[in-house]
Write a protein that holds these residues in place. Sequence first.
Motif, PDB file in Angstrom:
ATOM      1  N   LYS A  52      37.292  44.605  49.283  1.00  0.00           N
ATOM      2  CA  LYS A  52      37.183  43.746  48.102  1.00  0.00           C
ATOM      3  C   LYS A  52      37.209  44.599  46.840  1.00  0.00           C
ATOM      4  O   LYS A  52      36.889  45.784  46.879  1.00  0.00           O
ATOM      5  N   ALA A  53      37.567  43.958  45.734  1.00  0.00           N
ATOM      6  CA  ALA A  53      37.456  44.592  44.414  1.00  0.00           C
ATOM      7  C   ALA A  53      36.367  43.865  43.644  1.00  0.00           C
ATOM      8  O   ALA A  53      36.281  42.635  43.698  1.00  0.00           O
ATOM      9  N   PRO A 104      43.123  36.576  34.149  1.00  0.00           N
ATOM     10  CA  PRO A 104      42.011  36.756  35.093  1.00  0.00           C
ATOM     11  C   PRO A 104      40.660  36.379  34.493  1.00  0.00           C
ATOM     12  O   PRO A 104      40.353  36.725  33.351  1.00  0.00           O
ATOM     13  N   ILE A 105      39.862  35.691  35.301  1.00  0.00           N
ATOM     14  CA  ILE A 105      38.510  35.322  34.905  1.00  0.00           C
ATOM     15  C   ILE A 105      37.530  35.964  35.878  1.00  0.00           C
ATOM     16  O   ILE A 105      37.599  35.725  37.085  1.00  0.00           O
ATOM     17  N   GLU A 106      36.617  36.772  35.345  1.00  0.00           N
ATOM     18  CA  GLU A 106      35.615  37.442  36.176  1.00  0.00           C
ATOM     19  C   GLU A 106      34.358  36.565  36.196  1.00  0.00           C
ATOM     20  O   GLU A 106      33.594  36.552  35.238  1.00  0.00           O
ATOM     21  N   THR A 150      38.155  35.648  39.934  1.00  0.00           N
ATOM     22  CA  THR A 150      37.578  36.693  40.774  1.00  0.00           C
ATOM     23  C   THR A 150      36.066  36.499  40.765  1.00  0.00           C
ATOM     24  O   THR A 150      35.516  35.880  39.853  1.00  0.00           O
ATOM     25  N   ILE A 151      35.394  37.046  41.781  1.00  0.00           N
ATOM     26  CA  ILE A 151      33.950  36.881  41.896  1.00  0.00           C
ATOM     27  C   ILE A 151      33.267  38.235  41.786  1.00  0.00           C
ATOM     28  O   ILE A 151      33.699  39.221  42.391  1.00  0.00           O
ATOM     29  N   ILE A 167      39.539  37.043  47.009  1.00  0.00           N
ATOM     30  CA  ILE A 167      39.540  38.488  47.277  1.00  0.00           C
ATOM     31  C   ILE A 167      40.881  39.096  46.872  1.00  0.00           C
ATOM     32  O   ILE A 167      40.932  40.152  46.233  1.00  0.00           O
ATOM     33  N   LEU A 168      41.967  38.423  47.222  1.00  0.00           N
ATOM     34  CA  LEU A 168      43.296  38.903  46.830  1.00  0.00           C
ATOM     35  C   LEU A 168      43.437  38.919  45.304  1.00  0.00           C
ATOM     36  O   LEU A 168      44.015  39.846  44.734  1.00  0.00           O
ATOM     37  N   ASN A 169      42.889  37.890  44.647  1.00  0.00           N
ATOM     38  CA  ASN A 169      42.900  37.852  43.179  1.00  0.00           C
ATOM     39  C   ASN A 169      42.235  39.100  42.598  1.00  0.00           C
ATOM     40  O   ASN A 169      42.675  39.640  41.578  1.00  0.00           O
ATOM     41  N   GLY A 170      41.152  39.539  43.232  1.00  0.00           N
ATOM     42  CA  GLY A 170      40.414  40.684  42.728  1.00  0.00           C
ATOM     43  C   GLY A 170      41.293  41.923  42.610  1.00  0.00           C
ATOM     44  O   GLY A 170      41.236  42.647  41.608  1.00  0.00           O
ATOM     45  N   PHE A 171      42.106  42.160  43.618  1.00  0.00           N
ATOM     46  CA  PHE A 171      43.003  43.320  43.556  1.00  0.00           C
ATOM     47  C   PHE A 171      44.156  43.066  42.579  1.00  0.00           C
ATOM     48  O   PHE A 171      44.524  43.954  41.803  1.00  0.00           O
TER      49      PHE A 171
END
Length: 337
Positions: free
Chosen positions: A15-16, A242-244, A276-277, A311-315
């Motif tokens: 994960k990122a 992207p939204i964290e 992303t989470i 998870i894919l969004n994170g990268f």
Amino acid sequence: MNKSEFYEFFKKIPKAELHIHIEAVMSRDTIKKLYLKKNGAEFSDSEIKELFSYSDLNGFIAAFLKVQDLFTEVSDFDLIFDDLKNYLVRNGVAHCEAFFAPSAFIKKGFSYAEMTKNFEKNLKKIKKETGITVWLLGDVSRTFGLENAESNYKMFKENPFEGFIGIGLGGAEAKGPSKDFGPVFKKALADKYHAVAHAGEDVGPESIWDALRICNAERIGHGITSVQDADLLKYLAEKQIPIEVAPTSNVFTKKYVKKMEEHPVREMFDKGLSVTIATDDPIFFGVELLDEYWNLYTKLKFSKNELKQIILNGFEDSFLPVKEKTDFKNLVEANWK
């Protein structure tokens, strides 16, 4: 999946984590060590409990500054990076883009040049020992105004180090509106640094619009008040900005979200936003990354495949080079099977 199965499975998925503050990953043991070193006395459990008792964003920021005040020398950061390393390993994080906030340390008389040497040493140590990459974003800090933010950025630019990738805008959002910090973002982006902003955490959607239109932020931290503006939701989805999202953090500060089941991340994801989470401040909110995925699974009814997409969004939403993003996403798919 029951809880133990869930944690075992998701720990194995790389994960990122893109929204976390290094000072807020420290353990309670580290806090006790720093307190003893500074004050020559034990920091009791009841005093620690009181430190972490707050009911809004400003109360949290006050506690954050108290923790920063426990540092007495640059080498104290070694403890922080050890805690960060252990946290990332526990949660199966393969790549992390974290914030550090220098303002309070500079005001205490710390040498920023010495801080950067410590940071670079510890980032290399984490990579060597675990294979995990950690990159840092310097918080220009809205809490102390534009002049301080520009001073911080000048300091960052004059003292580059391996692992430093850009700036973030954190701190008291209502006190330091996004629109006030356009000049420092313009400089950073012109110098080819990355630039992200906390926005829509403690202020309405206008803060997010300002972070995008005036600051040209590449990612938005929190962004939960986007659901109050249909045009903004549409814009974020179309542009795939992207939204964290840090769910427990938003519940804890209680400004717009009172309980996890009401968190707008479900709506944001369903509307097509690139969500992303992250945890934001693990020690302050008593949460780790695997806990946040469990919250989404059990309280917000995200399916396993939806969690895989996050998870894919994170990268994808990281600042990694395209090839490394692809390699990590392929690793996610391989481990998923």
